[in-house]
Design a protein around this motif. Structure first.
Motif, PDB file in Angstrom:
ATOM      1  N   SER A  24      15.855  -7.653 -13.931  1.00 35.64           N
ATOM      2  CA  SER A  24      15.236  -8.971 -13.850  1.00 35.64           C
ATOM      3  C   SER A  24      13.881  -8.820 -13.195  1.00 35.64           C
ATOM      4  O   SER A  24      13.354  -7.733 -13.057  1.00 35.64           O
ATOM      5  N   VAL A  25      13.312  -9.934 -12.760  1.00 36.46           N
ATOM      6  CA  VAL A  25      12.026  -9.876 -12.083  1.00 36.46           C
ATOM      7  C   VAL A  25      12.253  -9.954 -10.566  1.00 36.46           C
ATOM      8  O   VAL A  25      12.892 -10.875 -10.077  1.00 36.46           O
ATOM      9  N   VAL A  26      11.728  -8.971  -9.858  1.00 32.51           N
ATOM     10  CA  VAL A  26      11.839  -8.938  -8.404  1.00 32.51           C
ATOM     11  C   VAL A  26      10.493  -9.317  -7.806  1.00 32.51           C
ATOM     12  O   VAL A  26       9.457  -8.849  -8.269  1.00 32.51           O
ATOM     13  N   GLY A  27      10.499 -10.166  -6.804  1.00 31.98           N
ATOM     14  CA  GLY A  27       9.255 -10.498  -6.115  1.00 31.98           C
ATOM     15  C   GLY A  27       9.232  -9.832  -4.761  1.00 31.98           C
ATOM     16  O   GLY A  27      10.175  -9.954  -3.992  1.00 31.98           O
ATOM     17  N   LEU A  28       8.166  -9.084  -4.475  1.00 26.61           N
ATOM     18  CA  LEU A  28       7.983  -8.560  -3.122  1.00 26.61           C
ATOM     19  C   LEU A  28       7.054  -9.532  -2.421  1.00 26.61           C
ATOM     20  O   LEU A  28       5.904  -9.692  -2.821  1.00 26.61           O
ATOM     21  N   PHE A  29       7.578 -10.198  -1.397  1.00 27.60           N
ATOM     22  CA  PHE A  29       6.832 -11.274  -0.765  1.00 27.60           C
ATOM     23  C   PHE A  29       6.663 -10.995   0.708  1.00 27.60           C
ATOM     24  O   PHE A  29       7.583 -10.521   1.369  1.00 27.60           O
ATOM     25  N   GLY A  30       5.470 -11.276   1.218  1.00 28.69           N
ATOM     26  CA  GLY A  30       5.223 -11.052   2.642  1.00 28.69           C
ATOM     27  C   GLY A  30       3.735 -11.082   2.917  1.00 28.69           C
ATOM     28  O   GLY A  30       2.934 -11.111   1.992  1.00 28.69           O
ATOM     29  N   PRO A  31       3.358 -11.048   4.195  1.00 27.05           N
ATOM     30  CA  PRO A  31       1.928 -11.098   4.529  1.00 27.05           C
ATOM     31  C   PRO A  31       1.219  -9.827   4.083  1.00 27.05           C
ATOM     32  O   PRO A  31       1.874  -8.814   3.836  1.00 27.05           O
ATOM     33  N   SER A  32      -0.094  -9.861   3.982  1.00 25.77           N
ATOM     34  CA  SER A  32      -0.813  -8.656   3.575  1.00 25.77           C
ATOM     35  C   SER A  32      -0.686  -7.617   4.678  1.00 25.77           C
ATOM     36  O   SER A  32      -0.607  -7.941   5.859  1.00 25.77           O
ATOM     37  N   GLY A  33      -0.614  -6.364   4.252  1.00 23.54           N
ATOM     38  CA  GLY A  33      -0.430  -5.287   5.208  1.00 23.54           C
ATOM     39  C   GLY A  33       1.019  -5.010   5.524  1.00 23.54           C
ATOM     40  O   GLY A  33       1.319  -4.217   6.401  1.00 23.54           O
ATOM     41  N   ALA A  34       1.943  -5.641   4.784  1.00 21.45           N
ATOM     42  CA  ALA A  34       3.363  -5.446   5.078  1.00 21.45           C
ATOM     43  C   ALA A  34       3.938  -4.247   4.330  1.00 21.45           C
ATOM     44  O   ALA A  34       5.050  -3.825   4.600  1.00 21.45           O
ATOM     45  N   GLY A  35       3.174  -3.697   3.385  1.00 23.19           N
ATOM     46  CA  GLY A  35       3.665  -2.520   2.663  1.00 23.19           C
ATOM     47  C   GLY A  35       4.109  -2.800   1.237  1.00 23.19           C
ATOM     48  O   GLY A  35       4.740  -1.956   0.614  1.00 23.19           O
ATOM     49  N   LYS A  36       3.759  -3.978   0.719  1.00 25.18           N
ATOM     50  CA  LYS A  36       4.196  -4.331  -0.638  1.00 25.18           C
ATOM     51  C   LYS A  36       3.501  -3.466  -1.692  1.00 25.18           C
ATOM     52  O   LYS A  36       4.155  -2.874  -2.561  1.00 25.18           O
ATOM     53  N   THR A  37       2.169  -3.390  -1.597  1.00 25.06           N
ATOM     54  CA  THR A  37       1.427  -2.585  -2.570  1.00 25.06           C
ATOM     55  C   THR A  37       1.796  -1.111  -2.455  1.00 25.06           C
ATOM     56  O   THR A  37       1.931  -0.416  -3.465  1.00 25.06           O
ATOM     57  N   LEU A  38       1.992  -0.654  -1.226  1.00 28.30           N
ATOM     58  CA  LEU A  38       2.392   0.734  -0.998  1.00 28.30           C
ATOM     59  C   LEU A  38       3.705   1.026  -1.725  1.00 28.30           C
ATOM     60  O   LEU A  38       3.881   2.093  -2.315  1.00 28.30           O
ATOM     61  N   THR A  39       4.625   0.058  -1.702  1.00 31.34           N
ATOM     62  CA  THR A  39       5.892   0.225  -2.424  1.00 31.34           C
ATOM     63  C   THR A  39       5.640   0.398  -3.920  1.00 31.34           C
ATOM     64  O   THR A  39       6.235   1.268  -4.559  1.00 31.34           O
ATOM     65  N   LEU A  40       4.731  -0.415  -4.465  1.00 30.68           N
ATOM     66  CA  LEU A  40       4.419  -0.284  -5.894  1.00 30.68           C
ATOM     67  C   LEU A  40       3.845   1.099  -6.191  1.00 30.68           C
ATOM     68  O   LEU A  40       4.203   1.730  -7.189  1.00 30.68           O
ATOM     69  N   GLN A  41       2.936   1.561  -5.310  1.00 32.81           N
ATOM     70  CA  GLN A  41       2.315   2.864  -5.543  1.00 32.81           C
ATOM     71  C   GLN A  41       3.346   3.990  -5.494  1.00 32.81           C
ATOM     72  O   GLN A  41       3.238   4.950  -6.241  1.00 32.81           O
TER      73      GLN A  41
END
Lengths: 372, 217
Positions: A24-41
């Motif tokens: 399904s579609v997962v949303g990674l939600f949180g303030p900037s600098g929380a590590g969301k983009t790093l998880t994608l990378q």
């Protein structure tokens, strides 16, 4: 299925997350600098975690213990970058076909044409990215990622490059595309509404950790903790003291009032008396009591309080009122205790502009307890 | 008038430019994209030929490639000779001009958004393919500019060439050396003609570069 378990250490920041999601579609939600983009990378293989395991479907992308680390090229992941990262020197058609290099010329043309058609980009095939609008760019970026038939689609703040009115339209368009193509996806966003609209499951990040992972409706109504509630931007997140807790009800004391709340739906949260407790009250669920219907009846009006308006703000269709309770002591939120939201019509009927002192009541179902 | 110095200079400058591009582009890419120990040293070494006096450079080069130098002896063992040949003039031109290629290309590569390269990787492209289809097409103007500057610099190379290739008429006498020679011999007419040719070649090249640089991608 996507299963993520990542540890990545940097000086001053450690990403240590683990979550799983069904198709399904997962949303990674949180303030900037929380590590969301790093998880994608890490998911895409652009950054190598220090430890952990990443599995997408039946393929192991990364496993520190087994020394498995597939290259980004081998993962077949569609990555829609923040700002889209379209190749400025290539046309729409060439951008969309960029990942199809290993296919025959005919197959490449057929697949590009199909994607261009499905995303409504016909007629723009020979344009360059700089000649496109924000919305068209987003579609090209999506098309380029979807053309390779990705095992997983990653979207990093897909709407942040757009201005507000377009954002809402494209949010809905994006939702349709995601459901239409049926590709499992991970969407990064710091906007809760966006996460809620786009994702089926939302994973809440805070400074490198996951603080809640739940289906979106569950998150909306049952934030797991005060931290989650604050990151979601919920208003009237308050702290009181437990008086008595049973599986059905929790009595708590706050600002000299005794409030009664419904216990969390799991009914398993039973804090001992006198312990601190966090809770929130949605401002639109606070009821102002009309003065022309006689004295309020405590039997009928739960959690009855009274207070004075100390501030108000007009948001066009609703008014936000700031109320300070009559109780002595410091107000709970700076110079006020509660934010109350009323539609314009109600504001006019009750003549709030003239009348600044109100009694109010909150149904116990509208006081949401936040387990510690 | 003897046109040999012009043809020699063009041949030397073209060969040197080709060589500096082949060597300079990978070095520029390395400096622009990777972090490694000793990077500062390499960066400084790249700029050194621009700031050292050419005769000093030439002197050290001669020590290396001369008949008693390590490279000179190795070549001699193979029956080859580099010092005081047109090959030495090419080497001199390379040393004098490679910094221009590297610095210009490096700036060009640094200006390419890394995210575009990462996007290409996620789309299945190999490192080689990423370079040829994303990095170079987006940085080619800077690389070309570096190449043209290097060519002009190579064409005008004087000091290093004099030290390592000498000033042998009909063999290693390049255009700048020939001009110097004519002036020394008070042949002002020939000196004038050769100088004008040098100016014309460089002006035409730079004008062409500015035309090309206005193109989009």
């Amino acid at each position: 299925m996507v299963s993520v378990e990542i540890v990545k250490r940097y000086p001053g920041f450690t990403l240590d997350v683990r979550w799983t999601a069904e198709k399904s579609v997962v949303g990674l939600f949180g303030p900037s600098g929380a590590g969301k983009t790093l998880t994608l990378q890490c998911l895409a293989g652009l950054i190598r975690p220090d430890a952990g395991r990443i599995v997408v479907g039946d393929r192991v992308f990364f496993d520190a213990d087994a020394s498995i680390a597939l290259s980004p090229q081998a993962r077949r992941i569609g990555y829609v970058f923040q700002g889209y990262a379209l190749f400025p020197h290539l046309t729409v058609e060439e951008n969309v076909g960029f990942g199809l290099r290993d296919r025959s010329r005919g197959e490449r043309a057929r697949r590009s044409a199909e994607v261009i058609e499905r995303l409504g980009l016909v007629g723009l095939a020979r344009r360059y990215p700089r000649e496109l609008s924000g919305g068209q760019r987003q579609r090209v970026a999506l098309g380029r990622a979807l053309a390779i038939d990705p095992a997983l689609l990653l979207l990093d703040e897909p709407l942040s490059a757009l201005d507000a009115p377009l954002r809402r339209t494209l949010r809905d368009e994006l939702r349709e595309t995601l459901t239409g193509w049926g590709t499992p996806a991970v969407v990064v966003t710091h906007d809760f509404t966006e996460a809620y609209r786009l994702a089926d499951r939302i994973v809440v990040y805070e400074s490198g950790r996951v603080i809640q992972s739940a289906p979106r409706a569950e998150l909306l109504w049952q934030p797991a903790s005060e931290a989650v509630a604050r990151i979601m931007g919920l208003r009237n997140v308050l702290r009181g003291t437990v008086v008595k807790a049973t599986p059905e009800r929790i009595q708590l004391s706050w600002r000299g009032q005794t409030l009664e709340a419904v216990n969390s739906p799991t009914r398993s949260y039973l804090p001992p008396p006198m312990s601190p407790i966090a809770f929130f009250i949605r401002p639109e669920y606070v009821r102002l009591i009309r003065k022309d219907r006689g004295t309020p009846d405590p039997q009928h009006h739960m959690n009855l309080m009274s207070g004075r308006l100390v501030g108000e703000a007009d948001f066009g269709t609703v008014w936000t009122l700031r109320l300070r309770l009559d109780a002595p002591g410091e107000p709970a939120q700076g110079d006020f205790d509660l934010e109350v939201e009323v539609p314009h019509l109600v504001y006019e009927i009750l003549e709030i502009e003239r009348d600044r002192h109100w009694q109010l009541s909150i149904h116990r179902g509208s006081i949401h307890v936040l387990p510690a | 008038m003897d046109m040999f110095p012009l043809w020699l200079s063009l041949r030397v400058a073209l060969t040197a430019t080709a060589l500096t591009l082949v060597i300079g582009i990978p070095v520029a890419l390395l400096l622009a994209r990777r972090r490694f120990p000793g990077k500062n040293v390499l960066e400084a070494a790249v700029v050194l030929p621009l700031v050292l006096p050419p005769t000093v450079l030439g002197y050290y080069l001669l020590l290396v490639i001369g008949s008693r130098g390590p490279v000179g002896r190795a070549l001699a063992a193979l029956g080859l000779e580099l010092a005081f040949t047109w090959g030495a003039a090419v080497l001199a031109a390379c040393v004098g001009s490679i910094a221009l290629v590297i610095k210009s290309a490096q700036a060009g590569f640094e200006g390419v958004d890394r995210q575009l390269e990462q996007a290409a990787r996620t789309l299945g492209r190999s490192e080689w393919s990423v370079f040829w289809s994303v990095t170079l097409p987006l940085a080619w103007r800077a690389v070309l500019a570096g190449g043209v500057l290097a060519f002009c610099r190579a064409l005008g190379e004087f000091g290093i060439t004099l030290m390592v290739a000498g000033n042998i008429p009909g063999r290693t006498q390049t255009l700048p050396l020939a001009i110097y020679d004519r002036v020394q011999g008070a042949q002002m007419g020939e000196a004038n003609a050769l100088a004008l040719i040098a100016v014309a070649v460089v002006v035409v090249l730079l004008f062409g570069l500015s035309r090309v640089a206005r193109l989009r991608y």
